[in-house]
Every structure is written in structure tokens, then in C-alpha cells.
Design an enzyme around this catalytic site. Structure first.
Site, PDB file in Angstrom:
ATOM      1  N   CYS A   2      24.132  23.351  47.092  1.00  0.00           N
ATOM      2  CA  CYS A   2      23.281  22.520  47.950  1.00  0.00           C
ATOM      3  C   CYS A   2      24.082  21.758  49.010  1.00  0.00           C
ATOM      4  CB  CYS A   2      22.539  21.491  47.107  1.00  0.00           C
ATOM      5  SG  CYS A   2      21.603  22.231  45.783  1.00  0.00           S
ATOM      6  N   ARG A  29      27.478  27.061  52.655  1.00  0.00           N
ATOM      7  CA  ARG A  29      27.612  26.719  51.234  1.00  0.00           C
ATOM      8  C   ARG A  29      26.720  27.607  50.361  1.00  0.00           C
ATOM      9  NH1 ARG A  29      29.968  21.692  50.624  1.00  0.00           N
ATOM     10  NH2 ARG A  29      29.021  21.318  48.611  1.00  0.00           N
ATOM     11  N   TRP A  76      20.355  25.322  46.685  1.00  0.00           N
ATOM     12  CA  TRP A  76      20.770  26.509  45.936  1.00  0.00           C
ATOM     13  C   TRP A  76      20.209  26.292  44.537  1.00  0.00           C
ATOM     14  CZ3 TRP A  76      23.753  28.041  41.723  1.00  0.00           C
ATOM     15  CH2 TRP A  76      24.180  29.372  41.728  1.00  0.00           C
ATOM     16  N   ASN A 100      22.445  17.164  44.998  1.00  0.00           N
ATOM     17  CA  ASN A 100      23.303  18.315  44.725  1.00  0.00           C
ATOM     18  C   ASN A 100      23.947  18.054  43.370  1.00  0.00           C
ATOM     19  OD1 ASN A 100      25.234  20.329  44.682  1.00  0.00           O
ATOM     20  ND2 ASN A 100      26.540  19.395  46.242  1.00  0.00           N
ATOM     21  N   GLY A 101      23.802  18.980  42.445  1.00  0.00           N
ATOM     22  CA  GLY A 101      24.380  18.784  41.107  1.00  0.00           C
ATOM     23  C   GLY A 101      23.339  19.094  40.059  1.00  0.00           C
ATOM     24  N   GLU A 460      40.609  41.797  43.966  1.00  0.00           N
ATOM     25  CA  GLU A 460      40.122  41.067  45.137  1.00  0.00           C
ATOM     26  C   GLU A 460      39.385  42.006  46.101  1.00  0.00           C
ATOM     27  OE1 GLU A 460      39.608  38.147  45.857  1.00  0.00           O
ATOM     28  OE2 GLU A 460      39.479  38.074  48.031  1.00  0.00           O
ATOM     29  N   LYS A 464      35.531  41.474  47.202  1.00  0.00           N
ATOM     30  CA  LYS A 464      35.076  41.375  48.599  1.00  0.00           C
ATOM     31  C   LYS A 464      33.923  42.346  48.846  1.00  0.00           C
ATOM     32  CE  LYS A 464      36.376  38.332  49.922  1.00  0.00           C
ATOM     33  NZ  LYS A 464      37.167  37.540  49.061  1.00  0.00           N
ATOM     34  N   GLU A 467      30.743  41.180  47.059  1.00  0.00           N
ATOM     35  CA  GLU A 467      30.175  39.963  47.641  1.00  0.00           C
ATOM     36  C   GLU A 467      29.347  40.246  48.885  1.00  0.00           C
ATOM     37  OE1 GLU A 467      33.041  36.151  47.029  1.00  0.00           O
ATOM     38  OE2 GLU A 467      33.905  37.757  48.210  1.00  0.00           O
ATOM     39  N   HIS A 483      42.348  54.897  30.312  1.00  0.00           N
ATOM     40  CA  HIS A 483      41.880  54.255  29.072  1.00  0.00           C
ATOM     41  C   HIS A 483      40.389  53.933  29.134  1.00  0.00           C
ATOM     42  CE1 HIS A 483      45.947  54.130  27.659  1.00  0.00           C
ATOM     43  NE2 HIS A 483      46.341  53.490  28.745  1.00  0.00           N
ATOM     44  N   LYS A 582      29.534  29.110  48.871  1.00  0.00           N
ATOM     45  CA  LYS A 582      30.954  28.971  49.228  1.00  0.00           C
ATOM     46  C   LYS A 582      31.633  27.946  48.323  1.00  0.00           C
ATOM     47  CE  LYS A 582      34.401  29.372  52.332  1.00  0.00           C
ATOM     48  NZ  LYS A 582      35.106  30.604  51.946  1.00  0.00           N
TER      49      LYS A 582
HETATM   50  C1  G6P Z   1      33.048  30.597  45.207  1.00  0.00           C
HETATM   51  C2  G6P Z   1      33.356  31.247  46.535  1.00  0.00           C
HETATM   52  C3  G6P Z   1      34.623  32.090  46.417  1.00  0.00           C
HETATM   53  C4  G6P Z   1      35.774  31.237  45.901  1.00  0.00           C
HETATM   54  C5  G6P Z   1      35.412  30.557  44.575  1.00  0.00           C
HETATM   55  C6  G6P Z   1      36.462  29.525  44.189  1.00  0.00           C
HETATM   56  O1  G6P Z   1      32.678  31.549  44.288  1.00  0.00           O
HETATM   57  O2  G6P Z   1      32.283  32.055  46.960  1.00  0.00           O
HETATM   58  O3  G6P Z   1      34.959  32.611  47.695  1.00  0.00           O
HETATM   59  O4  G6P Z   1      36.902  32.031  45.740  1.00  0.00           O
HETATM   60  O5  G6P Z   1      34.166  29.864  44.701  1.00  0.00           O
HETATM   61  O6  G6P Z   1      36.429  28.498  45.136  1.00  0.00           O
HETATM   62  P1  G6P Z   1      37.598  27.551  45.523  1.00  0.00           P
HETATM   63  O7  G6P Z   1      37.040  26.732  46.639  1.00  0.00           O
HETATM   64  O8  G6P Z   1      37.916  26.733  44.306  1.00  0.00           O
HETATM   65  O9  G6P Z   1      38.749  28.377  45.932  1.00  0.00           O
END
Ligand code: G6P
Length: 587
Positions: A2, A29, A76, A100-101, A460, A464, A467, A483, A582
Site C-alpha cells: 500500500c 509499490r 495491495w 498500510n500494514g 535470478e 525476472k 515476475e 537429479h 516493490k
Molecule cells: C519484493 C520485490 C523484489 C525484491 C524483494 C526484496 O519482492 O518485488 O524485487 O527483491 O521484495 O526487497 P528488498 O527491498 O528488501 O531488496
């Protein structure tokens, strides 16, 4: 997660447009509905809409509201589906609140308020806060007294901003574990991050966990959790924050991919690691989430090889729940872009309670919550990262972690200086990767393979792609294929293999051969020398020759570009992929 905005305007000024513009800056966010409320002639007026902000804007065009004190929210969903009815601001007669929370004890509070006759109209946890404040106001308490009482009783995490119809120029705000920043300028305001209010104010104040504040037209009064008046330091807003638009780029993600050489250069320039901080350290524990966790995984290889210190990497969201034992002389390293991730913050709290370990934080956002609890603090200088899929923050994290790992190896530190230029050369692969994205665009599944420091990179690369293209993708250590995962291989599944010429090259080639024997869509990221030994049936992406230790930084770039182009071919909004946030501020 949020996003929150609140503005106390000057007399007669309508703050609705400003709130919308600030909410736009919080879109990154992640959210699924949005709303706004203002006070107009002693009445609360509200508009809410499901989906993106343009839906809310359209509503505001058809049914405008105006007022000179207002609050806005991007939600959110946690408690209650993302419907208009559950969208914030939540109103209880004379009070409107955004949150938010998560209010963990909302069921007990709801039961209690229902007994007093309050009728709940939403499925949110937030509604208890609205009715609670209303009940206190009805009993004659002032907004600040009502807030003090609310904060005493509420359990969980929160950033709250509330307005009260009978106090037209006042906002009450509070935070515990969720971000909130107060801005001072022509108008007094509040927002979830400094960027969102950077066009309204020139100074900001962070407040501590449990603090709350009364914001009026001309003043802000801060209280600590015991309702004692306190002062909180104001600092000038950083110029970086006022200049972080998309510029000429189609997407923030692309802009941020292209900014990587500079982000890395700045990170090297602004940080130097004094090896003394490792004196007496016999273990390293890295805590992080998501992409930052992958950076930590790469660092583990470097730390053990070059610092000779046993290193563990843990997903922060799991860490405290297995009651881990922290050995004496452990250095805890927290890696985070946002500095807000609640799981990482909670993990630090566990470390504090259960050890006397020092905590070294690597954060991108200055003054963020996690940055403020560090014993040793290093900032990646990636600048504001808006794209939900982290790119430049990741390679800046790797750069900083490399600086730490190689702090006793002058030659490698020298080599690190070449990395930005190598990144520039790698970015030239943009068009080639755009073509290769066609080999993946129709896939339902994809596999990424790597060995050694490039195994975390395979994770990673897969993250990506998941996501932003919504293709199911998994990363594996190449040697693990046989395996289990090899059972998945057929002609329809693209395999992306990260395979520069290094000491594991021959072994990785064998793994590629095993895959080729069962499928025919293999894309290999390699360098010029490596490309000469690759089977001809593979599609190749040829990177500049790089020192093996820096391959994780350089090879990140084609993986990001690949995900970006595949997502574009699949018409996904790469900067705002569905369901993702985010900054993850709830557990
Ligand atoms: C969310 C974001 C990711 C990020 C992760 C950890 O899931 O979408 O891109 O890697 O949080 O966030 P931080 O801000 O702690 O790196």
C-alpha cells in the site's frame, strides 16, 4: 504494498490533483485499488476505484470532489478482496483513515466495537481503526488523544493517516514497522516514501517506530509512543528524488537496466570497505529476500573463497521461525533495496534479541527503516529504482558485496573498476536479445541453468522472467538437472544456460549436451572463447570476456534484457506486473 499520501493544503486550495500525482509516484509499490478522501465544508467526501489509478481519475472527472485537506491510498489487498468497498480510505462517520500494514488483533477489536453498535461494512482489518477513532471522538477525546489510545491497543504493523471532519486542517499520522515520512514545504504532507512527496516539500522528517504526529496547516507535533512530545530531525530532500522520471525510455525497467554502468560506478566511488570491520569475525550470516537474496547467494561464494569465512545465506522470511542459533563472532549482513522489507526487519530484530552480533546493512534507499538499525551501513548508489523487477539495485548490491569480499585483494578491487565499462559493452546486446526473446515468448515454462556463482544468477534469471512475463520459470544448479528437472525437458521448454569460459565450463557443457539430447531450445550466455566450444545447435548470446569473479554482475544484464523483451512480446506492463509489490511491508 500500500501507498499513502496526506496533504494539508493552504486555505481554499484543492489538494485532489496533488494527491493523485503523488499516488502515481507510489504506483511502483504494487496495488490493486485506490482511493482518496477530502474534507469539504465539514464533510468527508470520498472516491474509490478498483484497478489502476486511471480508473480513479476517471471517476474524479465524472464526479469530482474537492477539499483542502485530503488523504489518498493505493491498496495491495491483504484482508478482503480488492473491491471498491474494501478500498481505502475507510470511513466511520466523521473519520476517514488509510492504512498500510496488518492489524493482527482486529478480530477482538471488531468484536468489541460491534458490541458498542458499530456496523462493519468492509472485509478489511483497517475498519476497526476507523470505528475505534470514531468512538473516542464521540466520547469527547481530541484526535491526538484518540490516536494515542488507538496505538496503545492495536497490534501489528501500521502506517496510518486519518482525517476528521470536524478538524478540517488536521491530519493524524502514525507508524510502526510500515514506512511513513512527513514533508515540510509550502504544504505540510505525509507519504510512504520521500519520492512521492518530493514535489510538495523540500524537507522531510522520519519518525520512529511507534511515533505519531499531528499535522496541521502550520505545524507538526510529534509524539512518541508514550504520548510525550518529541522532536524529530528534519533533513533536506535529496535532489536525486526530484529527478527520477522515465525520461525518454518506454519503461522504468529499461531505464534502470541502462543505468547500471553508472549505478555500479557510483557504488564503487562512494564506498570503500575497511577490512578492520571483519576483525574477529568467524562467521557471516546473510539475510535477504527476493532478488537481494540472490545477491547474497553470490556473495557467499566470494566470501568463502576470498575472506575464508564460513558464510550462510538465509531467506529472511523463514529465518526467525526456525529458532536459529547464532554463533558468537557472527557478522550479520542484511541486503535490501528498499530497506523496508518487513521480513528482513523482523530477522534483524531476532538477531538483536538472540545475539550480540553486529549488523551490517547494504541498502539502496537512504534512511530507510533497515538502514536505521545498522551497526555498519553501506549504501548502493543505484538511485531510485521504480521498476518492480529489481535490476540496477541488484548489480549495485553485487558490486558492494564484491568490494567487501575482495577487500584484501587489491588486484580484484582494481578489476572491479572495469566492470561499468564491461556493462556498457554488454548493453549493446539489446537488439540481439530482442530477437532471441521470440524463442521464449510462447513458452509456458522455462529453465535457467548455472554453476558456481552463476547458479544464483540462474535463480535470478528465472525470477525476472516469472515476475514480468508470467512464464513459469525455474533456476537450477546445472549439475542438479539429472537429479530430477531433466524429466521436464522436451522441445517446447526453453533452457537458458549461463556458461562463460571458467573453471566449470567443461562440466556445464556436459550438462548442456544432456539437455540437447532431450530438447532443442537451448540458449547459451557465454563469451567469445566459450562460444567456440559450444554445440552448434545452441542459440548463443556472446558477452565480452570478463574476469570470472565478475561474471555474476555482467551476466545479469542479458538475463534482465531477455525477461524485459519477452514480457513486451507478451504485452505485460513490465513496470507494474500483476500482484507484485516493490516494497513488501507485510509478513
Ligand atoms: C519484493 C520485490 C523484489 C525484491 C524483494 C526484496 O519482492 O518485488 O524485487 O527483491 O521484495 O526487497 P528488498 O527491498 O528488501 O531488496
Amino acid at each position: 504494498m500500500c501507498g499513502i499520501i496526506g496533504i494539508v493544503g493552504k486555505s481554499n486550495e484543492n489538494v485532489v490533483d496533488r494527491i493523485i500525482r503523488s499516488l502515481e509516484k507510489l504506483e511502483y509499490r504494487g496495488y490493486d485499488s485506490a482511493g482518496i478522501a477530502v474534507i469539504s465544508n465539514g464533510q468527508i467526501l470520498r472516491q474509490r476505484a478498483v484497478g489502476k489509478l486511471y480508473n480513479l481519475k476517471e471517476k474524479l472527472i465524472n464526479e469530482p470532489i474537492c477539499g483542502n485537506t485530503g488523504i489518498g491510498h493505493t491498496r495491495w489487498a491483504t484482508h478482503g478482496k480488492p473491491t471498491e468497498n474494501n478500498a481505502h480510505p475507510i470511513i466511520s462517520k466523521d473519520v476517514a483513515i488509510v492504512h498500510n500494514g496488518i492489524i493482527e488483533n482486529y478480530k477482538e477489536l471488531k468484536f468489541d466495537l460491534q458490541k458498542d453498535g458499530y456496523i462493519f461494512e468492509t472485509a478489511t482489518d483497517t475498519e476497526v481503526a476507523a470505528h475505534f477513532l470514531q468512538r473516542e471522538i464521540d466520547q469527547g477525546f481530541s484526535p491526538s488523544e484518540a490516536f494515542a489510545k488507538l496505538l496503545k491497543i492495536v497490534e501489528g504493523t501500521y502506517a496510518f493517516v486519518a482525517l476528521f471532519s470536524m478538524f478540517p486542517n488536521t491530519l493524524m499520522v502514525a507508524r510502526h514497522r510500515s514506512p511513513l515520512i512527513i514533508g515540510f514545504g509550502d504544504n505540510l504532507c505525509v507519504g510512504s516514501d520521500a519520492n512521492s512527496i518530493s514535489s510538495i516539500c523540500n524537507e522531510i522528517a522520519y519518525f520512529e517506530d511507534g511515533d505519531f504526529a499531528e499535522i496541521s496547516k502550520d505545524y507538526v507535533i510529534f509524539f512518541d509512543k508514550n504520548f510525550k512530545r518529541v522532536e524529530r530531525k528534519r533533513t533536506a530532500i535529496s535532489p536525486d528524488l526530484t529527478n527520477c522520471g522515465k525520461g525518454e525510455y518506454a519503461h522504468y525497467m529499461l531505464k534502470e537496466i541502462i543505468e547500471q554502468p553508472n549505478a555500479i560506478r557510483k557504488t564503487i566511488l562512494h564506498n570503500s570497505v575497511n577490512a578492520d570491520l571483519l576483525d574477529g569475525v568467524s562467521r557471516i550470516l546473510i539475510l535477504a529476500c527476493g532478488t537481494s537474496y540472490h545477491a547474497g547467494m553470490v556473495a557467499r561464494y566470494w566470501f568463502e573463497k576470498f575472506l575464508k569465512i564460513p558464510t550462510n545465506v538465509e531467506i529472511a522470511s523463514e529465518y526467525k521461525y526456525r529458532n536459529p542459533i547464532i554463533e558468537n563472532r557472527t557478522l550479520v549482513i542484511v541486503v535490501t533495496q528498499s530497506g523496508e522489507t518487513i521480513d528482513s526487519l523482523e530477522a534483524v530484530e531476532y538477531v538483536r534479541k538472540n545475539s550480540n552480533s553486529k549488523v551490517l546493512v547494504i541498502a539502496n534507499v537512504k534512511n530507510s527503516a533497515i538502514a536505521r538499525v545498522a551497526d555498519f551501513l553501506f549504501y548502493t548508489e543505484a538511485g531510485v529504482e521504480i521498476g518492480v523487477a529489481s535490476t540496477k539495485a541488484f548489480t549495485a548490491q553485487l558490486t558492494l558485496l564484491a568490494g567487501l569480499a575482495f577487500c584484501k585483494h587489491e588486484f580484484l578491487l582494481q578489476e572491479l573498476q572495469n566492470v561499468p565499462t564491461l556493462c556498457e559493452e554488454t548493453l549493446l546486446l539489446y537488439e540481439h536479445i530482442k530477437k532471441i526473446a521470440n524463442d521464449i515468448k510462447l513458452a509456458n515454462n522455462a529453465i535457467f541453468l548455472g554453476r558456481g556463482t552463476l547458479y544464483p544468477l540462474a535463480l535470478e534469471g528465472a525470477l525476472k522472467l516469472k515476475e514480468i512475463s508470467y512464464i513459469h520459470a525455474e533456476g537450477f544448479a546445472a549439475g542438479e538437472m539429472k537429479h530430477g528437472p531433466i524429466a521436464l525437458i522436451d522441445d517446447n521448454i526453453p533452457i537458458v544456460c549461463i556458461c562463460p569460459r571458467n573453471e566449470l565450463f567443461e562440466k556445464t557443457i556436459s550438462n548442456i549436451q544432456e539437455v540437447l539430447a532431450r530438447g532443442n531450445n537451448v540458449i547459451v550466455l557465454t563469451d567469445r572463447i566459450g562460444s567456440e566450444s559450444l554445440p552448434s545447435e545452441t542459440e548463443k548470446i556472446i558477452l565480452p570476456n570478463v574476469h570470472v569473479e565478475f561474471a555474476p554482475i555482467i551476466y545479469s544484464i542479458p538475463l534482465q534484457l531477455l525477461a524485459y523483451h519477452v514480457a513486451l512480446l507478451r504485452n505485460v506492463d513490465v513496470d507494474k506486473p500483476r500482484n507484485l509489490a516493490k516494497s513488501v511491508t507485510v509478513e
